[in-house]
Write a protein that holds these residues in place. Structure first.
Motif, PDB file in Angstrom:
ATOM      1  N   THR A 197     -11.469 -16.239  -3.859  1.00 32.65           N
ATOM      2  CA  THR A 197     -11.259 -16.049  -2.033  1.00 32.65           C
ATOM      3  C   THR A 197      -9.768 -14.700  -1.733  1.00 32.65           C
ATOM      4  O   THR A 197      -9.122 -15.180  -2.903  1.00 32.65           O
ATOM      5  CB  THR A 197     -10.643 -18.118  -2.239  1.00 32.65           C
ATOM      6  N   LEU A 198      -9.396 -14.582  -0.626  1.00 30.23           N
ATOM      7  CA  LEU A 198      -8.205 -13.582  -0.563  1.00 30.23           C
ATOM      8  C   LEU A 198      -7.653 -14.468  -0.306  1.00 30.23           C
ATOM      9  O   LEU A 198      -7.490 -15.618   0.785  1.00 30.23           O
ATOM     10  CB  LEU A 198      -9.506 -12.520   0.120  1.00 30.23           C
ATOM     11  N   ALA A 199      -6.118 -14.281  -0.602  1.00 31.26           N
ATOM     12  CA  ALA A 199      -5.079 -15.114   0.117  1.00 31.26           C
ATOM     13  C   ALA A 199      -4.613 -14.190   1.014  1.00 31.26           C
ATOM     14  O   ALA A 199      -4.944 -12.774   1.664  1.00 31.26           O
ATOM     15  CB  ALA A 199      -3.830 -15.207  -0.890  1.00 31.26           C
ATOM     16  N   ASP A 200      -4.106 -16.045   1.819  1.00 29.41           N
ATOM     17  CA  ASP A 200      -3.924 -15.149   3.504  1.00 29.41           C
ATOM     18  C   ASP A 200      -2.737 -14.258   3.848  1.00 29.41           C
ATOM     19  O   ASP A 200      -2.098 -14.290   2.957  1.00 29.41           O
ATOM     20  CB  ASP A 200      -3.471 -16.493   4.155  1.00 29.41           C
ATOM     21  N   ALA A 201      -3.239 -13.643   4.153  1.00 27.76           N
ATOM     22  CA  ALA A 201      -1.655 -12.274   4.331  1.00 27.76           C
ATOM     23  C   ALA A 201      -0.519 -13.179   4.828  1.00 27.76           C
ATOM     24  O   ALA A 201      -0.633 -12.934   5.967  1.00 27.76           O
ATOM     25  CB  ALA A 201      -2.673 -11.086   4.750  1.00 27.76           C
ATOM     26  N   PRO A 202       0.205 -12.379   4.387  1.00 30.85           N
ATOM     27  CA  PRO A 202       1.743 -12.529   4.629  1.00 30.85           C
ATOM     28  C   PRO A 202       2.087 -11.479   6.183  1.00 30.85           C
ATOM     29  O   PRO A 202       1.623 -10.497   5.514  1.00 30.85           O
ATOM     30  CB  PRO A 202       2.716 -13.117   3.640  1.00 30.85           C
ATOM     31  N   SER A 203       2.444 -12.084   6.762  1.00 31.47           N
ATOM     32  CA  SER A 203       2.596 -10.716   8.072  1.00 31.47           C
ATOM     33  C   SER A 203       4.193 -10.550   7.908  1.00 31.47           C
ATOM     34  O   SER A 203       5.612 -10.618   7.679  1.00 31.47           O
ATOM     35  CB  SER A 203       2.855 -11.748   9.683  1.00 31.47           C
ATOM     36  N   LEU A 204       3.917  -9.232   7.048  1.00 28.14           N
ATOM     37  CA  LEU A 204       5.413  -8.305   6.863  1.00 28.14           C
ATOM     38  C   LEU A 204       5.690  -7.583   7.849  1.00 28.14           C
ATOM     39  O   LEU A 204       4.586  -6.988   8.155  1.00 28.14           O
ATOM     40  CB  LEU A 204       5.185  -7.715   5.832  1.00 28.14           C
ATOM     41  N   PRO A 205       6.932  -7.056   8.209  1.00 30.69           N
ATOM     42  CA  PRO A 205       7.131  -6.437   8.945  1.00 30.69           C
ATOM     43  C   PRO A 205       7.463  -5.032   8.968  1.00 30.69           C
ATOM     44  O   PRO A 205       7.543  -5.077   7.639  1.00 30.69           O
ATOM     45  CB  PRO A 205       8.808  -6.566  10.008  1.00 30.69           C
ATOM     46  N   LEU A 206       7.113  -3.896   8.809  1.00 32.78           N
ATOM     47  CA  LEU A 206       7.606  -2.573   7.779  1.00 32.78           C
ATOM     48  C   LEU A 206       9.015  -2.271   7.799  1.00 32.78           C
ATOM     49  O   LEU A 206      10.016  -2.930   9.209  1.00 32.78           O
ATOM     50  CB  LEU A 206       7.235  -2.055   9.558  1.00 32.78           C
ATOM     51  N   PRO A 207       9.131  -2.473   6.923  1.00 35.86           N
ATOM     52  CA  PRO A 207      10.512  -2.120   6.581  1.00 35.86           C
ATOM     53  C   PRO A 207      11.878  -0.791   7.228  1.00 35.86           C
ATOM     54  O   PRO A 207      10.821  -0.482   7.759  1.00 35.86           O
ATOM     55  CB  PRO A 207      10.750  -1.675   4.648  1.00 35.86           C
ATOM     56  N   PRO A 208      12.700  -1.218   7.456  1.00 34.67           N
ATOM     57  CA  PRO A 208      13.373  -0.748   8.032  1.00 34.67           C
ATOM     58  C   PRO A 208      13.226   0.632   7.088  1.00 34.67           C
ATOM     59  O   PRO A 208      13.755   2.272   7.991  1.00 34.67           O
ATOM     60  CB  PRO A 208      15.084  -1.206   7.886  1.00 34.67           C
ATOM     61  N   GLU A 209      13.416   1.058   6.038  1.00 35.67           N
ATOM     62  CA  GLU A 209      13.106   2.365   4.979  1.00 35.67           C
ATOM     63  C   GLU A 209      12.165   3.285   5.401  1.00 35.67           C
ATOM     64  O   GLU A 209      12.181   4.413   5.298  1.00 35.67           O
ATOM     65  CB  GLU A 209      13.752   2.306   3.704  1.00 35.67           C
ATOM     66  N   ALA A 210      11.225   2.603   6.241  1.00 33.45           N
ATOM     67  CA  ALA A 210       9.820   3.161   6.111  1.00 33.45           C
ATOM     68  C   ALA A 210      10.075   4.779   7.597  1.00 33.45           C
ATOM     69  O   ALA A 210      11.136   4.407   8.587  1.00 33.45           O
ATOM     70  CB  ALA A 210       9.097   2.887   7.111  1.00 33.45           C
ATOM     71  N   GLU A 211       9.737   6.073   6.259  1.00 28.94           N
ATOM     72  CA  GLU A 211       9.581   6.690   8.337  1.00 28.94           C
ATOM     73  C   GLU A 211       9.063   6.767   9.420  1.00 28.94           C
ATOM     74  O   GLU A 211       8.477   5.981   9.490  1.00 28.94           O
ATOM     75  CB  GLU A 211       9.770   8.285   7.600  1.00 28.94           C
ATOM     76  N   LEU A 232       1.399   6.132   9.425  1.00 26.47           N
ATOM     77  CA  LEU A 232       1.324   6.136   8.559  1.00 26.47           C
ATOM     78  C   LEU A 232       3.160   6.498   8.309  1.00 26.47           C
ATOM     79  O   LEU A 232       3.113   8.128   9.198  1.00 26.47           O
ATOM     80  CB  LEU A 232       0.448   7.231   8.116  1.00 26.47           C
ATOM     81  N   HIS A 233       3.676   5.609   7.872  1.00 28.75           N
ATOM     82  CA  HIS A 233       5.225   6.098   6.678  1.00 28.75           C
ATOM     83  C   HIS A 233       5.426   6.626   5.620  1.00 28.75           C
ATOM     84  O   HIS A 233       4.957   5.554   4.956  1.00 28.75           O
ATOM     85  CB  HIS A 233       5.291   4.652   7.824  1.00 28.75           C
ATOM     86  N   ARG A 234       5.933   6.878   5.892  1.00 26.94           N
ATOM     87  CA  ARG A 234       6.321   7.615   4.426  1.00 26.94           C
ATOM     88  C   ARG A 234       7.425   6.783   3.747  1.00 26.94           C
ATOM     89  O   ARG A 234       8.498   6.076   4.063  1.00 26.94           O
ATOM     90  CB  ARG A 234       7.302   9.092   3.752  1.00 26.94           C
ATOM     91  N   TRP A 249       2.534   5.605   0.735  1.00 24.23           N
ATOM     92  CA  TRP A 249       3.123   5.163   2.143  1.00 24.23           C
ATOM     93  C   TRP A 249       2.827   3.915   2.836  1.00 24.23           C
ATOM     94  O   TRP A 249       2.145   3.310   2.034  1.00 24.23           O
ATOM     95  CB  TRP A 249       1.691   6.342   3.443  1.00 24.23           C
ATOM     96  N   LEU A 250       2.690   3.468   3.917  1.00 26.68           N
ATOM     97  CA  LEU A 250       2.776   1.686   4.031  1.00 26.68           C
ATOM     98  C   LEU A 250       2.164   2.331   6.075  1.00 26.68           C
ATOM     99  O   LEU A 250       2.622   3.015   6.223  1.00 26.68           O
ATOM    100  CB  LEU A 250       3.297   1.200   4.717  1.00 26.68           C
TER     101      LEU A 250
END
Length: 371
Positions: free
Chosen positions: A188-202, A213-215, A256-257
């Motif tokens: 069973t897939l774990a519930d995905a935590p809601s992660l904010p896009l990190p500040p270092e993402a382009e 799509l972010h480097r 990329w994220l």
């Protein structure tokens, strides 16, 4: 059987085996004359009799412009042996519209499996087949070149068994019973935590529908991957346990994220494979973001980035029955190159060339063309 209306002025209708053979003798050089075939000497023995066969002529108006021939291989398998359309009628979706009618006829006739072979680089035929539910099964070399073997199961349980064999799914239920394997329901897939896009993402590239799509730095990708891996994968892979892995391959890695409304929806990582080849290591979308065309839209962005790094080829591996990923890859220009078995299961090897001369060379190697 009555005429099959294929739209655009095209129809298919049953014809006799003799009429099919006459059409082949008259038109096959125009249809297949660009292929590379080994020239055997004349046969010394008569051909075995053909089993039950199905033959359709494809017409545009009153003109016969193509055909399809299939015959029974055994009590459960029909073989789609030969389809041809004159060049001026190719690329109009006729084959894609004909295919479901053919498969319906085979199902009505009581067959369980449908098999076919096509030049390994002939994406124009392989893609419609995969979209219709066929799966890649392997490669074989013969007098016509290198062929991709395809199989469609008209039985849902056997289709699930194919997913088990490829490692895409764990054996469970009736498929497990018929394979003689323990019933092992998929994790069973774990519930995905809601992660904010990190500040270092382009700032990234807009993929439409609220996706981007972010480097990101490699360390950021690995941190996100560690948090979301159990929410993204439910395939049946070998567990190496606590074995300490060897050092990762040296060379650059690009990460990329994928974002949706400023939250992490997935990722993509690629690295150098050798001096001329980049390798698409890992792409994932969380379940809530699948089936919306995001992967298809991110592919050209990633490929353009790898091309800009100076690579001539891009390589990837996918579970052999994972059409949801293989089809977009083939439509983007990748070619089926082989099969490998590893800890993930049975994997299709795909390769994309940015060099049109090398792509043409691959077509010659497969026997699709002579040039």
């Amino acid at each position: 059987m009555t005429d099959l209306d294929l739209g655009g002025g095209y129809v298919a209708r049953p014809i006799s085996l003799e009429a099919y053979r006459e059409a082949c003798a008259r038109l096959e050089d125009r249809i297949f004359g660009g292929n590379s075939l080994y020239a055997f000497d004349l046969p010394v023995r008569p051909a075995p009799p053909v089993g039950d066969s199905w033959n359709w002529g494809v017409y545009h108006g009153a003109e016969l412009i193509g055909w399809h021939h299939a015959h029974a291989l055994d009590g459960r398998t029909v073989y789609m042996a030969d389809t041809g359309l004159l060049p001026e009628h190719q690329g109009r979706g006729v084959y894609s519209r004909l295919l479901p009618h053919l498969l319906a006829a085979f199902r009505t006739a009581g067959f369980t499996l449908v098999q076919s072979h096509h030049r390994a680089t002939n994406n124009a035929v392989i893609v419609p087949k995969l979209r219709a539910g066929f799966h890649l099964q392997g490669l074989n070399a013969y007098e016509g070149g290198v062929n991709a073997a395809l199989t469609l199961s008209l039985d849902d349980t056997y289709r699930q068994a194919m997913h088990v064999r490829s490692g895409l799914r764990a054996p469970s239920g009736e498929a497990a019973r018929r394979l003689g394997l323990p019933d092992t329901p998929a994790p069973t897939l774990a519930d995905a935590p809601s992660l904010p896009l990190p500040p270092e993402a382009e700032s990234g590239v807009d993929l439409g529908g609220g996706y981007g799509l972010h480097r990101v730095p490699t360390a950021t990708y690995r941190e996100v991957y560690a948090q979301l891996e159990t929410s993204a994968y439910d395939t049946d892979s070998f567990d190496w346990g606590d074995r300490e892995p060897a050092p990762a391959p040296h060379g650059p890695l690009w990460s990329w994220l994928i974002s949706h409304e400023d939250r992490v929806a997935g990722w993509q990582a690629s690295r150098a494979w050798d001096t001329r080849t980049a390798y698409m290591v890992n792409t994932a979308l969380l379940p809530a973001h699948r089936g919306q065309g995001v992967y298809t839209r991110l592919l050209p962005v990633v490929l353009d980035a790898l091309r800009a790094e100076g690579y001539a080829l891009v390589r990837s591996h996918h579970h052999l029955t994972n059409n949801a990923v293989i089809v977009p890859k083939l439509r983007a220009g990748f070619r089926f190159q082989g099969v490998q078995v590893d800890e993930h299961g049975v994997m299709a090897v795909l390769l994309l060339s940015f060099d049109p001369a090398y792509a043409a060379y691959m077509d010659r190697r497969s026997g699709l063309t002579r040039l």
